[in-house]
Design a protein around this motif. Structure first.
Motif: not given
Ligand code: SF4
Length: 93
Positions: A3, A45, A20, A5-6, A26-27
């Motif tokens: 990952c 994050t 993603c 991202t977050v 995003v999650c």
């Protein structure tokens, strides 16, 4: 894929070369009910679930089935009853 991202740095099945693949890209952060779960983890994050990209979905219809912080008491084992003996017992014999 890892990952970016977050949950940066974590292996994730939704991550692709083009970003993603989860809805919204995003999650989602954990929900109130997740607090105390061993699968929740803090990232720069925020707090995210390491097993589910959207924890609110896991709590939508009752308890999350992956939660580590809730203990479900096993249902009391029902005693097996022999119907023939039960009818004799009821008849007072
Ligand atoms: S496993 Fe369930 S309870 Fe635990 S953090 Fe993930 S969604 Fe929340």
């Amino acid at each position: 894929m890892i990952c970016t991202t977050v949950r940066n740095g974590m292996e994730c099945p939704f991550m692709t070369a083009s970003g993603c693949g989860y809805k919204g890209g995003v999650c989602q952060a954990i929900v109130e009910a997740c607090k105390g779960c061993g699968r929740s983890q803090e990232f720069p994050t925020g707090w995210y679930c390491t097993s589910c990209p959207d924890p609110s979905i896991k709590w939508k219809n009752g308890n999350c089935n992956l939660a580590t912080h809730i203990v479900i008491a096993p249902a009391a084992a029902k005693a097996k009853i022999n119907p023939l003996k039960a009818s004799k017992r009821a008849a007072g014999k």
